[in-house]
Motif scaffolding. Structure first.
Motif, PDB file in Angstrom:
ATOM      1  N   LEU A 210     -23.550   6.427  91.366  1.00 27.07           N
ATOM      2  CA  LEU A 210     -23.545   5.865  92.708  1.00 27.07           C
ATOM      3  C   LEU A 210     -23.698   4.353  92.713  1.00 27.07           C
ATOM      4  O   LEU A 210     -23.582   3.728  93.773  1.00 27.07           O
ATOM      5  N   GLY A 211     -23.978   3.771  91.556  1.00 30.99           N
ATOM      6  CA  GLY A 211     -24.130   2.332  91.486  1.00 30.99           C
ATOM      7  C   GLY A 211     -25.529   1.836  91.737  1.00 30.99           C
ATOM      8  O   GLY A 211     -25.798   0.627  91.648  1.00 30.99           O
ATOM      9  N   SER A 212     -26.467   2.734  92.050  1.00 34.43           N
ATOM     10  CA  SER A 212     -27.838   2.311  92.325  1.00 34.43           C
ATOM     11  C   SER A 212     -28.779   3.496  92.177  1.00 34.43           C
ATOM     12  O   SER A 212     -28.489   4.590  92.667  1.00 34.43           O
ATOM     13  N   SER A 213     -29.891   3.272  91.529  1.00 34.60           N
ATOM     14  CA  SER A 213     -30.901   4.332  91.394  1.00 34.60           C
ATOM     15  C   SER A 213     -31.636   4.580  92.699  1.00 34.60           C
ATOM     16  O   SER A 213     -32.373   5.565  92.819  1.00 34.60           O
ATOM     17  N   ALA A 214     -31.416   3.715  93.685  1.00 38.77           N
ATOM     18  CA  ALA A 214     -32.080   3.887  94.981  1.00 38.77           C
ATOM     19  C   ALA A 214     -31.304   4.823  95.897  1.00 38.77           C
ATOM     20  O   ALA A 214     -31.736   5.089  97.016  1.00 38.77           O
ATOM     21  N   LYS A 215     -30.163   5.326  95.419  1.00 40.62           N
ATOM     22  CA  LYS A 215     -29.335   6.211  96.244  1.00 40.62           C
ATOM     23  C   LYS A 215     -29.387   7.640  95.721  1.00 40.62           C
ATOM     24  O   LYS A 215     -29.593   7.871  94.522  1.00 40.62           O
ATOM     25  N   ALA A 216     -29.175   8.583  96.621  1.00 40.39           N
ATOM     26  CA  ALA A 216     -29.060   9.998  96.267  1.00 40.39           C
ATOM     27  C   ALA A 216     -28.027  10.629  97.188  1.00 40.39           C
ATOM     28  O   ALA A 216     -27.690  10.072  98.245  1.00 40.39           O
ATOM     29  N   THR A 217     -27.513  11.776  96.786  1.00 41.94           N
ATOM     30  CA  THR A 217     -26.552  12.474  97.640  1.00 41.94           C
ATOM     31  C   THR A 217     -27.221  13.521  98.525  1.00 41.94           C
ATOM     32  O   THR A 217     -26.667  13.923  99.542  1.00 41.94           O
ATOM     33  N   SER A 218     -28.422  13.963  98.139  1.00 43.11           N
ATOM     34  CA  SER A 218     -29.169  14.911  98.967  1.00 43.11           C
ATOM     35  C   SER A 218     -30.616  14.936  98.504  1.00 43.11           C
ATOM     36  O   SER A 218     -30.932  14.508  97.385  1.00 43.11           O
TER      37      SER A 218
END
Length: 855
Positions: A205-213
């Motif tokens: 996703l390009g960032s560890s601060a993001k998640a899909t769920s």
């Protein structure tokens, strides 16, 4: 009467066997489709129910864009901490799972499935909901390590220690396979690659601060519904979608249902063709049996049987035929479903045949179809049987009154035919697609019925023309074969009708598909100005690295990027339309030939502007300068000004509805993480396109999913896609021909029995065995060609009307595949020869004296 009926049925079981085959085939397709879909549904219901988390938090997904634009909707991974603090949550996880990555092995070959199932790259978590378990190696730790599912590893010959390359949206990275995970449930056919959850967000996703769920497990004693309400209260439900395990399973099952519906409708289409053609076969068989049993029925009437008893006797025979055919068809359908399950397993969807589901509705549907079709098909012959008078027992003749039904047929057929012709004419004159399609359906149905009803009236004039050369070529044998086909117009018409249905279908669809291909060819010639188009093989988006590689290739002069996205547009007439829009880079006119009614490419691609199809704009009250509210995936909203109206001959409905496009900077502003769907490439001045192509292919060697296509390749690609539909039609034709051949065989076999004395007399006066076989073959050929002529004429009319419907969607070219038509005519003659082999052989082996003495 019951004993008489049973004895009659058993006495004629050989004659009825071919009719039973039509029932068996139709019931088999109905039962097989139901068993297969029920089995898949039950299997995946268990899969989804066992693998879904108790509560799942996802971004709002009103416009699903992952496959189309390559973008992935995300939410903050920090939400995991807020969910974990909710009362009743036993554990919470920030999940990362994407389907827009492409994975290749050390040989640059894809490790993903080729069946359309996704390649899923995700973080590795072990929970009670995990669909896989680690069976060898160890879990991934840190960057550069991954797990692979066992099915994919076996299919692609990947072992622990091998290196895989993952082409993700943020960039390409390599991983070493450190373990193999085996499915604990049914493998849906996907390829699963697991990464260390600590690095999955950054890599995918390009960032560890993001998640899909965010997923949450409920504590003991807390129901999923209660936990969903608590999590919703803590996060707010307006920004996120919350689903319980049951809701998640239901949503996944609905997506699967779309795939199953395709298979189900295809198989039901085969069942429908088998039923339709089988009706003619059964009607003809029972009509001939009734005619041959005139004396027997007359004796029954003379002995006291009334009309109702005779009719009931014939219908009972039909129901017995339907009962036997349905039972055998149900067994054949079970075998067909088993074969489909095994076939799906060969493609990677590991269904278990031992868990085959046969619900109560399947046998009910099988027997309703089988008994229903035989009852309906035998009803008219049964009424004719009931009309046999007691005096008929004293005469050796068929049922009287042949002329009257033909006059009635003429009137009924003319009325229905005129109604059908009016509907088809209305279809050709219609200006709206929905109305034209409705009139086309009505017209096709009515003209088919009219041709079937009036078919016997066409027998004499058409067969006299088709068989005109027989006397000159084959002498008296040819003359007798022609007259035999003319002897009973109703019988000949019903026999030919079975073949006519299939050929009408294939000729109509052939015209439509040829016209589609010609229209797309014309559009490609008119609109595509680039030397090459770079696209994924399956049209899915690709990473920005592809554009960088292409741009850096020596000899490349211009690269124009295309990106697709779903959008929701509010039109001035009040309609809210969800459609597909395209974003293009600058200098679009250098790679595409666009025609504008108002404005131009420069205005259309300017920031905050868009272009729209002129006809679509007129239909919905859009003018140059109109401001349209547009919503993008992820919630982005904009008000874009209509700066250009295109006057392009485009296949609306086969591409993007409304023809909306804008500049790539506009799209990137609202969907920043999207991926390119195509690159339009021109060679630099001084570089020939033939020299540039191998350079591009070498530059893209590491991306095997990407293909370089020129105009000829693009046309071939479109033709191949249209051919898939045509192959389905050919398969339906093959089924119809099989049943039609059975009908011709049945008709000729019963006709041989009916003419036993006549054949004996012909043999007695010098007709040789070879001449007799030739006479029956010629009769069969002229009947088959008669059916082909009716089918082709009817199909050509249908095809012309289908092309008019397609023209309303921009596919204006008309093409008639004369090669297919000639092949169908030759094939029909071959069908006639094949169908006559057994009846002709049986006739030639008759004992002459026994045949003369036959009653």
């Amino acid at each position: 009467m019951l004993k008489t009926t049973l004895r009659s049925f058993l006495a004629h079981k050989g004659r009825l066997a071919l009719s039973a085959l039509a029932v068996i085939l139709s019931v088999a397709f109905v039962a097989g489709s139901l068993i297969f879909s029920d089995t898949v549904t039950r299997t995946f219901d268990r899969l989804f129910a066992s693998t879904a988390a108790d509560v799942t938090v996802q971004p709002k997904q009103d416009l699903r864009s992952a496959r189309l634009s390559g973008s992935v909707q995300t939410l903050p991974a920090a939400l995991r901490d807020r969910v974990a603090k909710v009362d009743g949550v036993a554990a919470a996880r920030a999940e990362v799972s994407v389907q827009n990555a492409f994975v290749v092995d050390r040989h640059n070959e894809s490790v993903g499935p080729t069946t359309g199932a996704p390649t899923v790259v995700r973080g590795w978590y072990v929970t009670r909901h995990s669909p896989v378990r680690l069976t060898s190696g160890h879990a991934p730790h840190g960057p550069g390590e991954a797990l692979l599912d066992a099915d994919t590893a076996g299919r692609r010959h990947v072992r622990t220690g091998d290196t895989l390359t993952v082409q993700a949206q943020p960039g390409t990275f390599r991983v070493r396979v450190v373990g193999i995970a085996t499915f604990t449930t049914t493998n849906p056919g996907a390829a699963l690659i697991y990464l260390d959850p600590a690095v999955a967000g950054r890599e995918l996703l390009g960032s560890s601060a993001k998640a899909t769920s965010i997923t949450a497990d409920a504590a003991a004693g807390v129901s999923d519904a209660v936990l969903e309400r608590r999590v919703g209260a803590a996060l707010g439900t307006r920004a996120y979608d919350l689903k319980t395990a049951g809701e998640q399973a239901k949503s996944a099952a609905a997506t699967l249902g779309t795939f199953l519906d395709v298979i189900k409708y295809v198989m039901l289409g085969f069942a429908g063709v088998a039923l339709l053609v089988g009706v003619f076969l059964i009607v003809n068989t029972f009509s001939m049996l009734i005619a041959q049993r005139t004396r027997e029925l007359g004796l029954l009437r003379a002995l006291g049987a009334d009309r109702r008893q005779v009719r009931r006797s014939v219908l009972t025979e039909a129901l017995l035929l339907g009962l036997v055919g349905s039972t055998l068809g149900l067994a054949a359908g079970t075998g067909l479903a088993y074969g489909l399950i095994r076939l799906m397993s060969a493609f990677g969807m590991n269904l278990k045949a031992a868990e085959m589901v046969i619900g109560w509705g399947t046998p009910v549907a099988a027997y309703v179809v089988g008994l229903g079709v035989t009852f309906v098909a035998a009803y008219l012959p049964a009424r004719r049987a009931a009309a046999v008078s007691p005096m008929a027992a004293l005469a050796d003749a068929e049922v009287a009154g042949v002329g009257k039904p033909l006059r009635v047929r003429a009137i009924v057929g003319a009325v229905i035919g005129v109604a059908g012709a009016v509907a088809l004419a209305g279809c050709a004159a219609a200006t709206r697609t929905a109305r034209a399609a409705s009139l086309l359906g009505v017209g096709v149905g009515l003209t088919l019925i009219a041709t079937v009803v009036a078919g016997p009236l066409l027998v004499r004039p058409v067969i006299q023309v088709l068989g005109a050369a027989f006397p000159a070529l084959f002498g008296s044998v040819g003359r007798m074969s022609q007259r035999n086909a003319l002897r009973n117009p109703r019988r000949t018409g019903a026999t030919a009708a079975a073949l006519m249905v299939g050929l009408a279908l294939v000729s109509g669809m052939s015209v439509a598909s040829a016209s589609m291909s010609a229209s797309f060819d014309r559009q490609i010639d008119r609109t595509l100005g680039a030397d090459f188009v770079v696209q994924n093989a399956n049209f899915t988006p690709f990473t920005r690295q592809i554009a960088d590689r292409v741009t850096a290739t020596p000899g490349v002069g211009l690269v124009v990027r295309q990106r697709l996205t779903p959008v929701a547009v509010r039109l001035p007439d009040g309609r809210r339309v969800t459609t597909t829009a395209a974003g293009y880079g600058a200098r679009l006119d250098d790679v595409a030939h666009l025609t504008y009614a108002r404005g131009g490419s420069a205005a259309a691609l300017a920031d905050g502007h868009l272009a729209l199809d002129a006809d679509y704009a007129e239909d919905h009250g859009v003018r140059l300068g109109s401001v349209l509210p547009v919503r993008f995936p992820g919630g982005g909203r904009a008000e874009l000004t209509v700066a250009a109206l295109t006057d392009q001959e485009s296949a609306e409905g086969f591409g993007t509805q409304g023809g909306i496009f804008f500049g790539l900077p506009t799209l990137e502003k609202y969907v920043p993480d999207g991926q390119d769907s195509a690159l339009y490439v021109n060679a630099a001045p001084g570089t020939r396109a033939t020299d540039l192509r191998p350079r591009l292919e070498r530059a893209l060697t590491a991306f095997p999913q990407v293909q370089v296509r020129d105009q000829a390749d693009y046309k071939e690609l479109v033709h191949d896609q249209i051919s898939v539909l045509l192959y389905l039609v050919y398969a339906l034709l093959g089924l119809a021909i099989v049943i039609a051949v059975l009908g011709v065989v049945n008709t000729l076999a019963l006709s041989v029995v009916e003419r036993t004395r006549e054949i004996g007399l012909l043999r007695a006066i010098g007709l040789g065995r070879r001449q007799l076989r030739r006479m029956i073959r010629l009769e069969s050929v002229v009947i088959a060609v008669f059916g082909a002529v009716l089918g082709l004429v009817l199909g050509l009319v249908w095809g012309l009307c289908m092309q008019q419907v397609l023209a309303l969607r921009g596919l204006t070219a008309l093409a008639i595949p004369w090669g297919t038509i000639v092949a169908v005519m030759i094939g029909s003659a071959v069908v006639g020869v094949v169908a006559a082999l057994l009846p002709a052989l049986r006739a030639s082996r008759m004992n002459v004296l026994a045949a003369i003495a036959h009653e």
